[in-house]
Design a protein around this motif. Structure first.
Motif, mmCIF file in Angstrom:
data_model
loop_
_atom_site.group_PDB
_atom_site.id
_atom_site.type_symbol
_atom_site.label_atom_id
_atom_site.label_comp_id
_atom_site.label_asym_id
_atom_site.label_seq_id
_atom_site.Cartn_x
_atom_site.Cartn_y
_atom_site.Cartn_z
ATOM 1 N N GLY A 48 11.728 35.970 6.231
ATOM 2 C CA GLY A 48 12.903 35.859 5.374
ATOM 3 C C GLY A 48 13.398 34.423 5.353
ATOM 4 O O GLY A 48 12.846 33.535 5.998
ATOM 5 N N TRP A 49 14.473 34.170 4.624
ATOM 6 C CA TRP A 49 14.917 32.789 4.464
ATOM 7 C C TRP A 49 15.586 32.251 5.721
ATOM 8 O O TRP A 49 15.471 31.066 6.030
ATOM 9 C CB TRP A 49 15.823 32.653 3.242
ATOM 10 N N LYS A 50 16.284 33.092 6.479
ATOM 11 C CA LYS A 50 16.921 32.613 7.708
ATOM 12 C C LYS A 50 15.871 32.270 8.762
ATOM 13 O O LYS A 50 15.946 31.225 9.408
ATOM 14 C CB LYS A 50 17.864 33.676 8.268
ATOM 15 N N GLY A 51 14.920 33.143 8.933
ATOM 16 C CA GLY A 51 13.865 32.903 9.915
ATOM 17 C C GLY A 51 13.032 31.686 9.563
ATOM 18 O O GLY A 51 12.643 30.908 10.438
ATOM 19 N N THR A 52 12.765 31.496 8.269
ATOM 20 C CA THR A 52 12.007 30.329 7.827
ATOM 21 C C THR A 52 12.788 29.052 8.101
ATOM 22 O O THR A 52 12.227 28.054 8.559
ATOM 23 C CB THR A 52 11.684 30.432 6.326
#
Length: 71
Positions: A48-52
């Motif tokens: 997801g965008w947070k993990g990335t």
């Protein structure tokens, strides 16, 4: 109705599973050619965008720390 409430991650996984069922030898081909089949895309898609963002941040911090040790 089900398609509207399905998250993009679940939709990708469902399509991937359907493709594996339709073409079982395609998975073997992907295993042999993992570098060209987009392993990073699977990683980013699952994070997801947070993990990335966290992954990129940690890589940048690691490069900065490594540059202090090797200079």
């Amino acid at each position: 109705m089900r398609e509207e409430k399905e998250t993009p991650e679940r939709r990708r996984e469902r399509l991937k599973q359907e493709e594996i069922r339709r073409n079982p030898t395609g998975g073997m081909n992907d295993a042999f050619n993992r570098a060209s089949s987009g392993g990073l895309t699977d990683l980013v898609g699952s994070l997801g965008w947070k993990g990335t963002g966290i992954l990129i941040f940690l890589i940048v911090i690691g490069v900065i720390i490594a540059s202090f040790f090797f200079n």
